[in-house]
Design an enzyme around this catalytic site. Structure first.
Site, short mmCIF file in Angstrom:
data_model
loop_
_atom_site.label_atom_id
_atom_site.label_comp_id
_atom_site.label_asym_id
_atom_site.label_seq_id
_atom_site.Cartn_x
_atom_site.Cartn_y
_atom_site.Cartn_z
N ASP A 1 -16.19 -3.33 -6.54
CA ASP A 1 -14.92 -3.74 -6.78
C ASP A 1 -14.37 -2.90 -7.80
OD1 ASP A 1 -12.51 -4.88 -7.06
OD2 ASP A 1 -13.43 -7.02 -7.00
N LYS B 1 3.01 2.42 -6.43
CA LYS B 1 2.81 3.99 -6.18
C LYS B 1 4.01 4.80 -7.16
CE LYS B 1 -0.23 3.53 -2.95
NZ LYS B 1 -1.49 4.12 -3.28
N SER C 1 1.53 7.93 -2.17
CA SER C 1 2.30 7.57 -1.02
C SER C 1 3.74 8.12 -0.96
CB SER C 1 2.35 6.12 -0.79
OG SER C 1 3.25 5.74 0.21
N TYR D 1 4.06 -2.82 -3.56
CA TYR D 1 3.35 -1.85 -3.15
C TYR D 1 4.05 -0.31 -3.55
CZ TYR D 1 1.06 1.99 -0.30
OH TYR D 1 0.48 3.09 0.07
#
Length: 253
Positions: free
Chosen positions: A64, A169, A146, A165
């Site tokens: 993890d 990024k 992304s 998110y």
């Protein structure tokens, strides 16, 4: 790619999607690959999709990446087991919180996204870079980013919010430049590249949402992103590929 033959690559989030595609591509290109994932058994299953002669070069390690001690353990295991530090790191692990950013009781989702997308990348990059620096080797760190790190897409009312998110990024894009400056400051031969794909057909989204997205928007395949990774690390050592943006034909963002 000849200079990378037999070198060690580590891929985070290697159990599925882009990470699995990168692990397969790197193994077939001549690397010894360590795949990190919480679902270690899926990397073991991935070996069956690789030509027989390469299967022994794919190793699975349960990790993890939000847990700093587990990341250190993964790098130590790699050195002890393979007798070498990591030469190429592909920071791929990432998740999306699909509640609205302004919704109530979404703290756990937001925290998990930030810790995975940012802290996990920081922990892994730190361990990889210091290993490369201490050994004075050519190295390459790749961050799977992304297009949401270049511009926040407006998906409209029929698709979910991207929550925090895009913010993670955008942060990765800033970190890419910070790392580039630091790697130069230490006069190393380590390069840093971000790959910023548009929508990719992976299981990062829940199945119900993924189905809707596929019906409404064009998407890339995970292998398309893996090809970009191979191209970036295959460029001559004097070439700094800063960012690669790839979009599916017809994407409107």
């Amino acid at each position: 790619m000849e200079r990378w033959q037999g070198k060690v690559a580590m891929v985070t989030g290697a159990s599925s999607g882009i990470g699995a595609a990168c692990a397969k591509a790197l193994v077939c290109a001549g690397f010894v690959v360590v795949g990190l994932a919480r679902r270690q058994e899926r990397i073991t299953q991935l070996q069956q999709e690789i030509p027989t002669r390469f299967r022994s070069n794919l190793h699975a390690f349960k990790c993890d990446i939000t847990q700093e001690d587990k990341v250190r353990e993964a790098f130590k295991w790699t050195l002890d087991r393979l007798g070498s530090g990591v030469d190429v790191l592909v920071n791929n692990a990432g998740i999306i919180a699909t509640t609205e950013l302004s919704a109530n009781q979404n703290t756990d989702e937001i925290r998990s996204t930030i810790e995975t997308n940012l802290l996990g990348t920081i922990f892994c990059t730190r361990e990889a870079f210091n290993s490369m620096r201490e050994r004075n080797v050519e190295g390459h760190v790749v961050i799977i980013n992304s297009v949401a790190g270049l511009q926040v897409p407006n998906l409209g009312p029929d698709l979910p919010s991207l929550n925090v998110y895009p913010a993670t990024k955008f942060a990765l894009r800033a970190m890419n430049e910070i790392y580039r400056q630091e790697f130069q400051r230490h006069r190393t031969r380590v390069r840093i590249t971000t790959i910023s794909p548009g929508i990719v057909d992976t299981d990062i989204l829940p199945t119900s949402i993924r189905t809707v997205v596929k019906e409404m928007l064009p998407s890339l395949k995970s292998e398309d992103v893996a090809d970009a990774v191979l191209w970036a690390i295959g460029t001559p050592p004097n070439v700094q590929v800063h960012n690669i943006t790839i979009k599916p034909m017809g994407e409107k963002f």
